[in-house]
Scaffold this motif. Structure first.
Motif, PDB file in Angstrom:
ATOM      1  N   VAL A 137      10.519-153.259  25.315  1.00  0.00           N
ATOM      2  CA  VAL A 137      10.087-154.565  24.814  1.00  0.00           C
ATOM      3  C   VAL A 137      10.430-155.650  25.827  1.00  0.00           C
ATOM      4  O   VAL A 137       9.683-156.614  26.000  1.00  0.00           O
ATOM      5  CB  VAL A 137      10.721-154.861  23.444  1.00  0.00           C
ATOM      6  N   ARG A 138      11.555-155.486  26.517  1.00  0.00           N
ATOM      7  CA  ARG A 138      11.909-156.454  27.557  1.00  0.00           C
ATOM      8  C   ARG A 138      10.881-156.433  28.677  1.00  0.00           C
ATOM      9  O   ARG A 138      10.476-157.495  29.176  1.00  0.00           O
ATOM     10  CB  ARG A 138      13.304-156.152  28.100  1.00  0.00           C
ATOM     11  N   TYR A 139      10.439-155.238  29.090  1.00  0.00           N
ATOM     12  CA  TYR A 139       9.405-155.152  30.119  1.00  0.00           C
ATOM     13  C   TYR A 139       8.142-155.874  29.657  1.00  0.00           C
ATOM     14  O   TYR A 139       7.517-156.619  30.417  1.00  0.00           O
ATOM     15  CB  TYR A 139       9.042-153.698  30.411  1.00  0.00           C
ATOM     16  N   LEU A 140       7.766-155.645  28.405  1.00  0.00           N
ATOM     17  CA  LEU A 140       6.550-156.263  27.873  1.00  0.00           C
ATOM     18  C   LEU A 140       6.705-157.779  27.801  1.00  0.00           C
ATOM     19  O   LEU A 140       5.766-158.531  28.093  1.00  0.00           O
ATOM     20  CB  LEU A 140       6.233-155.681  26.493  1.00  0.00           C
ATOM     21  N   GLY A 141       7.909-158.245  27.418  1.00  0.00           N
ATOM     22  CA  GLY A 141       8.159-159.686  27.368  1.00  0.00           C
ATOM     23  C   GLY A 141       8.078-160.323  28.740  1.00  0.00           C
ATOM     24  O   GLY A 141       7.474-161.395  28.911  1.00  0.00           O
ATOM     25  N   GLU A 142       8.674-159.678  29.734  1.00  0.00           N
ATOM     26  CA  GLU A 142       8.600-160.198  31.102  1.00  0.00           C
ATOM     27  C   GLU A 142       7.157-160.219  31.587  1.00  0.00           C
ATOM     28  O   GLU A 142       6.713-161.184  32.225  1.00  0.00           O
ATOM     29  CB  GLU A 142       9.456-159.330  32.032  1.00  0.00           C
ATOM     30  N   ALA A 143       6.423-159.155  31.279  1.00  0.00           N
ATOM     31  CA  ALA A 143       5.032-159.077  31.710  1.00  0.00           C
ATOM     32  C   ALA A 143       4.194-160.175  31.072  1.00  0.00           C
ATOM     33  O   ALA A 143       3.327-160.768  31.735  1.00  0.00           O
ATOM     34  CB  ALA A 143       4.471-157.701  31.356  1.00  0.00           C
ATOM     35  N   TYR A 144       4.450-160.459  29.813  1.00  0.00           N
ATOM     36  CA  TYR A 144       3.698-161.501  29.112  1.00  0.00           C
ATOM     37  C   TYR A 144       3.956-162.871  29.732  1.00  0.00           C
ATOM     38  O   TYR A 144       3.024-163.643  29.988  1.00  0.00           O
ATOM     39  CB  TYR A 144       4.082-161.489  27.640  1.00  0.00           C
ATOM     40  N   GLU A 145       5.206-163.174  30.010  1.00  0.00           N
ATOM     41  CA  GLU A 145       5.543-164.467  30.609  1.00  0.00           C
ATOM     42  C   GLU A 145       4.950-164.592  32.009  1.00  0.00           C
ATOM     43  O   GLU A 145       4.432-165.646  32.383  1.00  0.00           O
ATOM     44  CB  GLU A 145       7.063-164.645  30.654  1.00  0.00           C
ATOM     45  N   GLN A 146       5.005-163.536  32.796  1.00  0.00           N
ATOM     46  CA  GLN A 146       4.450-163.588  34.149  1.00  0.00           C
ATOM     47  C   GLN A 146       2.934-163.698  34.127  1.00  0.00           C
ATOM     48  O   GLN A 146       2.339-164.378  34.974  1.00  0.00           O
ATOM     49  CB  GLN A 146       4.887-162.343  34.922  1.00  0.00           C
ATOM     50  N   THR A 147       2.299-163.054  33.148  1.00  0.00           N
ATOM     51  CA  THR A 147       0.841-163.156  33.031  1.00  0.00           C
ATOM     52  C   THR A 147       0.436-164.570  32.641  1.00  0.00           C
ATOM     53  O   THR A 147      -0.529-165.126  33.195  1.00  0.00           O
ATOM     54  CB  THR A 147       0.315-162.149  31.987  1.00  0.00           C
ATOM     55  N   LYS A 148       1.150-165.169  31.701  1.00  0.00           N
ATOM     56  CA  LYS A 148       0.864-166.554  31.316  1.00  0.00           C
ATOM     57  C   LYS A 148       1.003-167.484  32.508  1.00  0.00           C
ATOM     58  O   LYS A 148       0.172-168.395  32.695  1.00  0.00           O
ATOM     59  CB  LYS A 148       1.795-166.995  30.181  1.00  0.00           C
ATOM     60  N   GLU A 149       2.023-167.263  33.309  1.00  0.00           N
ATOM     61  CA  GLU A 149       2.231-168.116  34.482  1.00  0.00           C
ATOM     62  C   GLU A 149       1.104-167.918  35.499  1.00  0.00           C
ATOM     63  O   GLU A 149       0.592-168.890  36.079  1.00  0.00           O
ATOM     64  CB  GLU A 149       3.582-167.791  35.123  1.00  0.00           C
ATOM     65  N   ALA A 150       0.705-166.666  35.718  1.00  0.00           N
ATOM     66  CA  ALA A 150      -0.343-166.381  36.707  1.00  0.00           C
ATOM     67  C   ALA A 150      -1.696-166.943  36.288  1.00  0.00           C
ATOM     68  O   ALA A 150      -2.519-167.293  37.149  1.00  0.00           O
ATOM     69  CB  ALA A 150      -0.451-164.871  36.922  1.00  0.00           C
ATOM     70  N   LEU A 151      -1.924-167.034  34.972  1.00  0.00           N
ATOM     71  CA  LEU A 151      -3.226-167.482  34.467  1.00  0.00           C
ATOM     72  C   LEU A 151      -3.164-168.897  33.903  1.00  0.00           C
ATOM     73  O   LEU A 151      -3.854-169.232  32.941  1.00  0.00           O
ATOM     74  CB  LEU A 151      -3.723-166.508  33.391  1.00  0.00           C
ATOM     75  N   SER A 152      -2.350-169.729  34.499  1.00  0.00           N
ATOM     76  CA  SER A 152      -2.221-171.124  34.071  1.00  0.00           C
ATOM     77  C   SER A 152      -2.508-172.054  35.244  1.00  0.00           C
ATOM     78  O   SER A 152      -2.731-171.609  36.368  1.00  0.00           O
ATOM     79  CB  SER A 152      -0.816-171.386  33.521  1.00  0.00           C
ATOM     80  N   GLY A 153      -2.500-173.339  34.964  1.00  0.00           N
ATOM     81  CA  GLY A 153      -2.716-174.326  36.013  1.00  0.00           C
ATOM     82  C   GLY A 153      -4.103-174.235  36.614  1.00  0.00           C
ATOM     83  O   GLY A 153      -5.100-174.080  35.903  1.00  0.00           O
ATOM     84  N   ALA A 154      -4.171-174.283  37.954  1.00  0.00           N
ATOM     85  CA  ALA A 154      -5.467-174.230  38.637  1.00  0.00           C
ATOM     86  C   ALA A 154      -6.159-172.885  38.439  1.00  0.00           C
ATOM     87  O   ALA A 154      -7.377-172.789  38.581  1.00  0.00           O
ATOM     88  CB  ALA A 154      -5.268-174.502  40.128  1.00  0.00           C
ATOM     89  N   ASN A 155      -5.389-171.843  38.122  1.00  0.00           N
ATOM     90  CA  ASN A 155      -5.955-170.507  37.920  1.00  0.00           C
ATOM     91  C   ASN A 155      -6.033-170.150  36.437  1.00  0.00           C
ATOM     92  O   ASN A 155      -5.936-168.982  36.071  1.00  0.00           O
ATOM     93  CB  ASN A 155      -5.095-169.460  38.639  1.00  0.00           C
ATOM     94  N   GLU A 156      -6.227-171.147  35.586  1.00  0.00           N
ATOM     95  CA  GLU A 156      -6.246-170.889  34.150  1.00  0.00           C
ATOM     96  C   GLU A 156      -7.455-170.045  33.754  1.00  0.00           C
ATOM     97  O   GLU A 156      -8.605-170.368  34.064  1.00  0.00           O
ATOM     98  CB  GLU A 156      -6.275-172.201  33.360  1.00  0.00           C
ATOM     99  N   TRP A 157      -7.172-168.953  33.047  1.00  0.00           N
ATOM    100  CA  TRP A 157      -8.213-168.118  32.449  1.00  0.00           C
ATOM    101  C   TRP A 157      -7.751-167.724  31.060  1.00  0.00           C
ATOM    102  O   TRP A 157      -6.585-167.406  30.841  1.00  0.00           O
ATOM    103  CB  TRP A 157      -8.491-166.870  33.311  1.00  0.00           C
ATOM    104  N   LEU A 158      -8.681-167.743  30.127  1.00  0.00           N
ATOM    105  CA  LEU A 158      -8.350-167.534  28.725  1.00  0.00           C
ATOM    106  C   LEU A 158      -8.562-166.083  28.328  1.00  0.00           C
ATOM    107  O   LEU A 158      -9.426-165.395  28.865  1.00  0.00           O
ATOM    108  CB  LEU A 158      -9.228-168.431  27.836  1.00  0.00           C
TER     109      LEU A 158
END
Length: 388
Positions: A177-198
């Protein structure tokens, strides 16, 4: 308000469910009718080998079939340099599988199947189902969400020694679950800002580890599988010698056809909603990670029977050819995954077939019959003990 937000991320609404059979059978004739298949999903060429400390491993393969071509990954996640000034700078109309997608300069692990994504290694397998309704939004790209979350899970698991570094003994199941939590946070960061994708995605992961029984030199080592599940993808464990299902996850729903999911507008989180299970397995047990393109069209008994029958059939073919079956186990599991995909696709394209999806729809008072056209993805992994 919550229901309205979620509806944008859910697969369909009642207006889209009641389509004509002819429309449900329509497919893109330019694409192959054969399933997409493979063994372990690619890793970077310069990837340092960090084997799991577990004495057990997965001999695994995958198969998938997309109901429609996946939306290509946008730049910067998929933007190879132009070969000349006359080449188009956009990769909009090119298949993302022709070149390697990347994030922050690193190859994205896993393989995309429509909006689904699968990950296959000898210690960790997973199947995520990106919610296809996001393709209707201008900046919607569900395949990015499903694939990146698997990618970051794989990286986190490798960095952490797959649940327990060498010499640490037994691992702790909550690390998944920790791996999944880290992955979720990193994915949100990667797909935010100028590179936002929904987008949003379900998640299912299975990590192979081990348990020590007894102590000292007389102790034995037994395989265990840690499972993390969020949404309606499924992990199953099938025991071929007993022809029975040892374990299966339960689907999680907000309401009909709207599973729990990670991503845009969803309140679900790995820490708050993922269900963690520890499953004691035996050598030669089959671990299946599947998206709902399988489970909406096949009952679990059909999935189990197909897995056992196809594995036995593959062993028979290997014996007839006098080949080394033990040395080609991963190819056998790829065959198992392919047979499950083909069985699910047959029902998905039949407007008159009975299906679990139809059964659940009728329970909701909806006039639906036949299978459910969807992306279909399967990872099949056989638990084996390492030699030496």
């Amino acid at each position: 308000m919550l229901a309205l937000q979620l509806k944008h991320g859910c697969r369909r609404n009642t207006l889209r469910i009641t389509t004509l059979p002819q429309a449900r059978l329509r497919h893109d004739n330019t694409r192959s009718r054969d399933p997409q298949i493979g063994l372990t999903t690619p890793v970077p060429d310069d990837h340092p080998l960090r084997p799991s400390p577990s004495p057990f491993y997965f001999a695994a393969g995958y198969a998938g079939w997309a109901k429609r071509a996946s939306r290509p990954f946008p730049p910067p996640f998929f933007s190879p340099p132009s070969g000349s000034f006359s080449d188009p700078l956009s990769t909009h109309n090119r298949s993302q599988d022709r070149r390697r997608a990347s994030v922050n300069g690193h190859m994205i692990r896993g393989v995309t199947v429509g909006d689904d994504a699968v990950l296959v290694s000898d210690s960790l397998v997973g199947a995520n189902d990106g919610v296809g309704a996001w393709a209707q939004r201008e900046r919607g790209c569900a395949p990015l969400w499903s694939r990146l979350i698997l990618h970051y899970c794989a990286v986190a698991a490798e960095r952490d020694g797959y649940g327990g570094k060498e010499g640490d003994g037994e691992g702790k199941p909550e690390v998944l679950v920790r791996y999944l939590g880290e992955a979720y946070e990193q994915t949100k960061e990667a797909l935010s800002g100028a590179n936002e994708w929904l987008g949003t995605t379900t998640a299912s992961l299975a990590l192979l580890h081990y348990r020590l029984d007894g102590g000292g030199d007389g102790g034995s080592v037994r395989p265990v599988v840690y499972v993390a599940q969020l949404g309606d993808s499924k992990v199953m464990v099938v025991r071929p010698r007993e022809k029975r299902i040892v374990f299966e996850t339960e689907e999680q729903w907000h309401y009909f056809d709207c599973p729990r999911q990670l991503g845009t507008n969803s309140p679900d989180t790995p820490e708050g909603n993922a269900v963690l299970s520890t499953v004691e397995v035996e050598e030669d047990d089959i671990v299946l990670a599947m998206t709902d393109g399988v489970t909406d069209n096949l009952w679990v008994e059909e999935i189990s029977e197909t897995a056992v029958t196809s594995l036995n059939g593959w062993h028979e073919k290997m014996r007839e050819g006098d080949d080394d079956a033990e040395g080609h186990l991963a190819e056998g599991m790829r065959y198992v995954a392919q047979e499950i995909v083909l069985a699910a696709r047959k029902i998905a394209e039949d407007p008159f077939a009975g299906s679990p999806f139809m059964e659940r729809a009728v329970e909701e008072g909806l006039a639906i019959e036949g299978g459910k056209p969807d992306d279909i993805s399967v990872v099949a992994a056989l638990c084996k003990k390492r030699k030496g």
